[in-house]
Design a protein around this motif. Structure first.
Motif, PDB file in Angstrom:
ATOM      1  N   TYR A 190       0.782  -1.232   0.000  1.00  0.00           N
ATOM      2  CA  TYR A 190       0.000   0.000   0.000  1.00  0.00           C
ATOM      3  C   TYR A 190       0.821   1.293   0.000  1.00  0.00           C
ATOM      4  N   GLN A 233      -3.205  12.728   5.029  1.00  0.00           N
ATOM      5  CA  GLN A 233      -3.799  11.615   4.280  1.00  0.00           C
ATOM      6  C   GLN A 233      -3.083  10.303   4.597  1.00  0.00           C
ATOM      7  N   LYS A 253      -4.627   6.814   6.339  1.00  0.00           N
ATOM      8  CA  LYS A 253      -4.490   5.518   5.670  1.00  0.00           C
ATOM      9  C   LYS A 253      -3.810   4.501   6.587  1.00  0.00           C
TER      10      LYS A 253
END
Length: 314
Positions: A110, A152, A156
């Motif tokens: 990711y 952000q 996540k």
């Protein structure tokens, strides 16, 4: 990859866990760990990170360079925007380093692409710094706005790790970028992204009533770390690391702690400097150890005296 000192022979769990538990269980959100050099403050930050792994409350231990990156504070060449760009990059890298060393599968799946993107931005950023393009209007076209990507990124991280609380721990906060007020105040803007913030500081003014009251008004808890001055802790660490040496009486260890000012690194180094301890009598060995300790601390004091004085600008 930085070395984890909680896995070394200098680590004694009980006193470190006591401070770690106090921080995690406290309703306070901002902590400043003070104490003498080599008393184990960094170890507490490592322990906070290790304790959180795989749980709902995790801590990201961060380190920022103490040497000046390009300027200590904004000037006619390096504006505040340049500093904002730099620390947004550095914060994001620190988050990614945390993931890579602790969650490599999640990182690869990711976050690896994010790292590559940041590497590209960082390369352009430093190329322009080195080439002196910082006055060009083109310079800010590729910059990241303060908190833009990092916010952000943290959201996540929380989602993928199923984390409820995420803490930030910064070692030697008042050393950053050559004791830069600008750097500290920019990093302070990131504090609200985390549930708790734990800093270590070497600011001598933290002993003053005025400074303590000022930080108290700003809701900082000042915690002095001094377990390296406790007899039972020092005896255990020295015993673990010097199995061949005959154990001394408490009076010797107390004198060693006093001479070394609680600096565990110096205490351990002193024993390593003795090549053949078995060739010395117990009395001569004690005298030699204390003599070396006094010399090492004298050198350390001199280096502290000539180095820039640390100051906390919170």
């Amino acid at each position: 990859m930085e070395k984890d000192i909680t896995k070394e022979n200098t680590f004694v769990r009980e006193p470190v866990d006591d401070v770690t538990n106090e921080i995690l269980e406290s309703p306070s959100q901002k902590f400043i760990l003070t104490g003498k050099r080599g008393t184990g403050r960094s170890t507490i930050l490592y322990n906070l990170e290790n304790r959180g792994l795989g749980t709902r409350e995790q801590t990201i231990k961060m380190n920022f360079d103490s040497s000046i990156a390009f300027a200590k504070n904004p000037n006619e060449f390096y504006t505040e925007e340049v500093f904002l760009e730099y620390y947004e990059l550095m914060i994001c890298f620190q988050i990614l380093f945390f993931l890579n060393r602790n969650y490599p599968l999640i990182y690869d799946k990711y976050f690896k692409e994010t790292y590559q993107k940041l590497e590209g931005i960082s390369s352009i950023f430093f190329s322009q710094i080195n080439d002196g393009v910082y006055l060009s209007s083109d310079f800010l076209k590729i910059t990241l706005k303060n908190l833009d990507l990092s916010k952000q990124l943290l959201l996540k991280v929380k989602e993928l790790l199923k984390v409820e609380k995420l803490n930030m721990a910064i070692d030697r906060f008042d050393w950053i970028n050559g004791v830069s007020k600008t750097s500290q105040l920019i990093l302070k803007k990131y504090f609200n992204l985390f549930n708790k913030v734990i800093l270590t500081s070497d600011d001598r003014h933290l002993n003053s009533t005025m400074k303590i009251q000022d930080l108290d008004r700003k809701e900082y808890v000042i915690k002095k770390v001094d377990y390296s001055e406790k007899l039972e802790v020092v005896k255990m660490i020295l015993k673990i690391n010097n199995l061949g040496l005959e154990e001394f009486k408490d009076a010797f260890y107390e004198e060693l702690i006093n001479v070394c000012k609680g600096n565990l690194k110096v205490m351990l180094a002193v024993f390593k400097r003795i090549q053949n301890p078995q060739e010395l009598t117990k009395q001569n060995l004690k005298k030699l150890l204390l003599l070396i300790a006094k010399d090492d601390i004298k050198k350390q004091d001199y280096l502290d005296e000539i180095s820039p004085q640390k100051r906390l600008y919170l």
